[in-house]
Motif scaffolding. Structure first.
Motif, PDB file in Angstrom:
ATOM      1  N   VAL A  26       0.850  -1.193   0.000  1.00  0.00           N
ATOM      2  CA  VAL A  26       0.000   0.000   0.000  1.00  0.00           C
ATOM      3  C   VAL A  26       0.881   1.237   0.000  1.00  0.00           C
ATOM      4  O   VAL A  26       1.755   1.384   0.854  1.00  0.00           O
ATOM      5  CB  VAL A  26      -0.922   0.021   1.235  1.00  0.00           C
ATOM      6  CG1 VAL A  26      -1.761   1.285   1.222  1.00  0.00           C
ATOM      7  CG2 VAL A  26      -1.798  -1.214   1.239  1.00  0.00           C
ATOM      8  N   GLN A  27       0.684   2.057  -0.874  1.00  0.00           N
ATOM      9  CA  GLN A  27       1.453   3.309  -0.970  1.00  0.00           C
ATOM     10  C   GLN A  27       0.567   4.465  -0.536  1.00  0.00           C
ATOM     11  O   GLN A  27      -0.542   4.617  -1.008  1.00  0.00           O
ATOM     12  CB  GLN A  27       1.927   3.506  -2.429  1.00  0.00           C
ATOM     13  CG  GLN A  27       2.923   2.439  -2.874  1.00  0.00           C
ATOM     14  CD  GLN A  27       3.400   2.709  -4.293  1.00  0.00           C
ATOM     15  OE1 GLN A  27       2.917   3.612  -4.977  1.00  0.00           O
ATOM     16  NE2 GLN A  27       4.360   1.905  -4.760  1.00  0.00           N
ATOM     17  N   LEU A  28       1.055   5.191   0.478  1.00  0.00           N
ATOM     18  CA  LEU A  28       0.313   6.352   0.999  1.00  0.00           C
ATOM     19  C   LEU A  28       0.846   7.627   0.393  1.00  0.00           C
ATOM     20  O   LEU A  28       2.067   7.777   0.196  1.00  0.00           O
ATOM     21  CB  LEU A  28       0.447   6.425   2.536  1.00  0.00           C
ATOM     22  CG  LEU A  28      -0.105   5.214   3.306  1.00  0.00           C
ATOM     23  CD1 LEU A  28       0.159   5.407   4.790  1.00  0.00           C
ATOM     24  CD2 LEU A  28      -1.590   5.049   3.031  1.00  0.00           C
ATOM     25  N   LYS A  29      -0.044   8.469   0.192  1.00  0.00           N
ATOM     26  CA  LYS A  29       0.349   9.771  -0.319  1.00  0.00           C
ATOM     27  C   LYS A  29       0.911  10.632   0.812  1.00  0.00           C
ATOM     28  O   LYS A  29       0.660  10.390   2.002  1.00  0.00           O
ATOM     29  CB  LYS A  29      -0.858  10.455  -0.943  1.00  0.00           C
ATOM     30  CG  LYS A  29      -1.394   9.706  -2.153  1.00  0.00           C
ATOM     31  CD  LYS A  29      -2.566  10.475  -2.742  1.00  0.00           C
ATOM     32  CE  LYS A  29      -3.126   9.738  -3.985  1.00  0.00           C
ATOM     33  NZ  LYS A  29      -4.268  10.453  -4.575  1.00  0.00           N
ATOM     34  N   ASN A  30       1.634  11.635   0.492  1.00  0.00           N
ATOM     35  CA  ASN A  30       2.227  12.534   1.512  1.00  0.00           C
ATOM     36  C   ASN A  30       1.163  13.207   2.360  1.00  0.00           C
ATOM     37  O   ASN A  30       1.314  13.402   3.580  1.00  0.00           O
ATOM     38  CB  ASN A  30       3.095  13.578   0.818  1.00  0.00           C
ATOM     39  CG  ASN A  30       4.346  12.952   0.227  1.00  0.00           C
ATOM     40  OD1 ASN A  30       4.775  11.882   0.669  1.00  0.00           O
ATOM     41  ND2 ASN A  30       4.919  13.600  -0.775  1.00  0.00           N
ATOM     42  N   VAL A  33      -0.027  10.852   5.118  1.00  0.00           N
ATOM     43  CA  VAL A  33       0.970  10.698   6.200  1.00  0.00           C
ATOM     44  C   VAL A  33       0.913  11.886   7.149  1.00  0.00           C
ATOM     45  O   VAL A  33       0.940  11.748   8.380  1.00  0.00           O
ATOM     46  CB  VAL A  33       2.371  10.531   5.604  1.00  0.00           C
ATOM     47  CG1 VAL A  33       3.421  10.537   6.713  1.00  0.00           C
ATOM     48  CG2 VAL A  33       2.452   9.242   4.815  1.00  0.00           C
ATOM     49  N   ILE A  34       0.832  13.049   6.632  1.00  0.00           N
ATOM     50  CA  ILE A  34       0.798  14.270   7.462  1.00  0.00           C
ATOM     51  C   ILE A  34      -0.444  14.279   8.331  1.00  0.00           C
ATOM     52  O   ILE A  34      -0.411  14.606   9.525  1.00  0.00           O
ATOM     53  CB  ILE A  34       0.866  15.513   6.558  1.00  0.00           C
ATOM     54  CG1 ILE A  34       2.230  15.583   5.874  1.00  0.00           C
ATOM     55  CG2 ILE A  34       0.603  16.782   7.375  1.00  0.00           C
ATOM     56  CD1 ILE A  34       2.343  16.684   4.840  1.00  0.00           C
ATOM     57  N   LEU A  36      -2.197  11.703   9.382  1.00  0.00           N
ATOM     58  CA  LEU A  36      -2.085  10.671  10.412  1.00  0.00           C
ATOM     59  C   LEU A  36      -1.185  11.115  11.555  1.00  0.00           C
ATOM     60  O   LEU A  36      -1.477  10.916  12.731  1.00  0.00           O
ATOM     61  CB  LEU A  36      -1.575   9.374   9.772  1.00  0.00           C
ATOM     62  CG  LEU A  36      -1.440   8.172  10.721  1.00  0.00           C
ATOM     63  CD1 LEU A  36      -2.804   7.832  11.331  1.00  0.00           C
ATOM     64  CD2 LEU A  36      -0.890   6.964   9.954  1.00  0.00           C
ATOM     65  N   CYS A  37      -0.067  11.708  11.210  1.00  0.00           N
ATOM     66  CA  CYS A  37       0.859  12.215  12.254  1.00  0.00           C
ATOM     67  C   CYS A  37       0.199  13.293  13.101  1.00  0.00           C
ATOM     68  O   CYS A  37       0.407  13.372  14.317  1.00  0.00           O
ATOM     69  CB  CYS A  37       2.132  12.747  11.601  1.00  0.00           C
ATOM     70  SG  CYS A  37       3.155  11.448  10.850  1.00  0.00           S
ATOM     71  N   SER A  38      -0.574  14.130  12.486  1.00  0.00           N
ATOM     72  CA  SER A  38      -1.261  15.185  13.236  1.00  0.00           C
ATOM     73  C   SER A  38      -2.226  14.604  14.254  1.00  0.00           C
ATOM     74  O   SER A  38      -2.318  15.061  15.404  1.00  0.00           O
ATOM     75  CB  SER A  38      -2.002  16.121  12.280  1.00  0.00           C
ATOM     76  OG  SER A  38      -1.086  16.719  11.387  1.00  0.00           O
ATOM     77  N   VAL A  39      -2.981  13.545  13.815  1.00  0.00           N
ATOM     78  CA  VAL A  39      -3.933  12.910  14.737  1.00  0.00           C
ATOM     79  C   VAL A  39      -3.210  12.282  15.911  1.00  0.00           C
ATOM     80  O   VAL A  39      -3.613  12.415  17.071  1.00  0.00           O
ATOM     81  CB  VAL A  39      -4.772  11.860  13.988  1.00  0.00           C
ATOM     82  CG1 VAL A  39      -5.624  11.061  14.981  1.00  0.00           C
ATOM     83  CG2 VAL A  39      -5.671  12.542  12.958  1.00  0.00           C
ATOM     84  N   LEU A  40      -2.103  11.589  15.626  1.00  0.00           N
ATOM     85  CA  LEU A  40      -1.335  10.964  16.706  1.00  0.00           C
ATOM     86  C   LEU A  40      -0.772  12.000  17.675  1.00  0.00           C
ATOM     87  O   LEU A  40      -0.776  11.820  18.898  1.00  0.00           O
ATOM     88  CB  LEU A  40      -0.201  10.109  16.111  1.00  0.00           C
ATOM     89  CG  LEU A  40      -0.641   8.851  15.333  1.00  0.00           C
ATOM     90  CD1 LEU A  40       0.564   8.158  14.691  1.00  0.00           C
ATOM     91  CD2 LEU A  40      -1.373   7.880  16.261  1.00  0.00           C
ATOM     92  N   ALA A  41      -0.256  13.078  17.129  1.00  0.00           N
ATOM     93  CA  ALA A  41       0.292  14.146  17.992  1.00  0.00           C
ATOM     94  C   ALA A  41      -0.799  14.743  18.879  1.00  0.00           C
ATOM     95  O   ALA A  41      -0.582  15.054  20.061  1.00  0.00           O
ATOM     96  CB  ALA A  41       0.939  15.218  17.128  1.00  0.00           C
ATOM     97  N   PHE A  42      -2.001  14.939  18.313  1.00  0.00           N
ATOM     98  CA  PHE A  42      -3.115  15.487  19.104  1.00  0.00           C
ATOM     99  C   PHE A  42      -3.494  14.559  20.243  1.00  0.00           C
ATOM    100  O   PHE A  42      -3.725  14.986  21.383  1.00  0.00           O
ATOM    101  CB  PHE A  42      -4.316  15.720  18.183  1.00  0.00           C
ATOM    102  CG  PHE A  42      -5.553  16.115  18.914  1.00  0.00           C
ATOM    103  CD1 PHE A  42      -6.562  15.188  19.177  1.00  0.00           C
ATOM    104  CD2 PHE A  42      -5.722  17.418  19.363  1.00  0.00           C
ATOM    105  CE1 PHE A  42      -7.692  15.557  19.863  1.00  0.00           C
ATOM    106  CE2 PHE A  42      -6.856  17.795  20.056  1.00  0.00           C
ATOM    107  CZ  PHE A  42      -7.849  16.860  20.319  1.00  0.00           C
ATOM    108  N   LEU A  43      -3.548  13.223  19.949  1.00  0.00           N
ATOM    109  CA  LEU A  43      -3.898  12.268  20.995  1.00  0.00           C
ATOM    110  C   LEU A  43      -2.852  12.239  22.104  1.00  0.00           C
ATOM    111  O   LEU A  43      -3.173  12.158  23.295  1.00  0.00           O
ATOM    112  CB  LEU A  43      -4.059  10.869  20.374  1.00  0.00           C
ATOM    113  CG  LEU A  43      -5.254  10.695  19.425  1.00  0.00           C
ATOM    114  CD1 LEU A  43      -5.239   9.299  18.795  1.00  0.00           C
ATOM    115  CD2 LEU A  43      -6.565  10.925  20.174  1.00  0.00           C
TER     116      LEU A  43
END
Length: 381
Positions: A26-30, A33-34, A36-43
């Motif tokens: 599975v190839q994710l677009k940039n 990724v951004i 997903l990282c934002s959601v993790l940082a918020f949590l």
């Protein structure tokens, strides 16, 4: 030729095995990724914030409960009275221990709880006699020795003590020792001396009773009564003028006067009568120091329908030792118990190094025995 021509052979790809086929990566677009990282940082941030909030509430709760525990453990040690046989503590160390609560530990807390009932019993409201108060204070100070036990009889007939301190006017510092006494006292100031006005001001400002110590000629003409004196060669007019000048110099607030020496004048009914005339005019009392048994002051006062006061107790400081002064005070107490009032005289410059300290030390014992303190103006009706 047609027969010789061979048809092209089609190569077939081998059959694909569906069971062991690998899934495509599975190839994710940039942008994904951004996000997903934002959601993790918020949590993560939310978890840290909630942890900080709950931890703060826990520390606040502990702080609210901490003083109560410290107060309970510190209360017995702070309220515990000093015992006579306890170890002596220097004044500076005692002060620090009263200001700072002791550290809380389990051993001391348990020991304090065990001693708590007995301490409550000792700290109950009990009347303490003066000698017990003084002894308790001295136990906290190893330098001060316990005072001697005064042989003071119990007061009877509302025994009242009147202290007259003569000869002020030369030293303000010595006069201050008497104005600092913790009971009513009368101080007689001599006129026309280097510090007469200063001493009179000190007496007034201290709230003690101020009177004029009027110099008068003695039967021993070789004795100099000092400036502003009444002498044998004066007529009634000169006597009245001299007394008024001296009263004006001492200033306002003068309640009365007594004689300094003056056995020659007080034994002359006419001359002492001139003095009493000024007292009547100014509305002040006269106190006869009774420097002679032949005084005519009572007869002169009777002629003018005046009431005067008289010294009726021993001079306190004829001998300049503590023991001798204490003996004279005991004699004055006997007079007070027999007559109701003892009027006694001491002298500022003569006994300033002994008498004020002795009277201050005796004061609580005298009060405990029921003696009262007054000045002549307080006795005057």
């Amino acid at each position: 030729m047609s027969a010789s021509k061979k048809k092209p052979v089609r190569r077939r790809s081998p059959a694909r095995k569906t069971a062991g086929r690998k899934k495509p990566k599975v190839q994710l677009k940039n942008s994904s990724v951004i996000a997903l990282c934002s959601v993790l940082a918020f949590l993560c941030g939310l978890l840290l914030f909630m942890n900080f909030m709950f931890a703060g509430r826990g520390s606040d709760s502990e702080k609210r409960h901490a003083p109560a525990v410290e107060a309970v453990s510190a209360k017995p040690s702070v309220s515990k009275p000093a015992e006579p046989d306890s170890e002596k503590v220097k004044p500076s160390e005692k002060k620090v221990s009263q200001l700072e609560a002791p550290a809380v530990n389990s051993d001391s807390g348990n020991q304090d709880k065990k001693n708590l009932p007995s301490e409550k019993k000792e700290s109950s409201n009990v009347s303490i006699k003066p000698q017990e108060r003084i002894a308790s204070a001295d136990n906290r100070n190893p330098v001060v020795q316990l005072p001697e036990k005064f042989n003071i009889p119990k007061a009877s007939a509302n025994a009242t003590l009147v202290f007259i301190i003569d000869d002020a006017g030369l030293s303000v510092e010595k006069t201050k020792k008497y104005t600092s006494l913790p009971f009513p006292v009368t101080i007689a100031v001599l006129p026309k001396l280097s510090h007469s006005k200063d001493c009179a001001y000190l007496v007034r400002s201290s709230g003690k009773e101020l009177i004029l110590h009027q110099p008068m000629q003695s039967l021993n003409v070789n004795l100099n009564p000092g400036p502003g004196a009444i002498t044998a060669d004066m007529g009634t007019y000169d006597i009245a003028r001299t007394v008024k000048e001296n009263l004006d110099e001492i200033g306002p607030g003068v309640k009365g006067m007594n004689n300094h020496e003056g056995s020659l004048i007080t034994s002359d009914q006419i001359k002492i009568g001139a003095v009493l005339e000024v007292c009547s005019e100014r509305g002040i009392y006269f106190l006869d120091s009774r420097t002679t048994a032949d005084t005519k002051a009572p007869q002169a006062a009777l002629e003018r329908d005046m009431a005067i006061f008289e010294k009726n107790a021993p001079y306190i400081d004829n001998v300049l030792t503590r023991e001798a002064m204490l003996k004279e005070i005991y004699g004055c107490l006997e007079v007070a118990n027999k007559k109701g009032t003892a009027i006694m005289i001491g002298h500022v410059d003569k006994s300033a190094n002994i008498l004020p300290a002795l009277l201050t030390e005796m004061y609580p014992y005298l009060v405990e025995k029921g003696y009262r303190f007054a000045t002549p103006s307080m006795l005057k009706k």
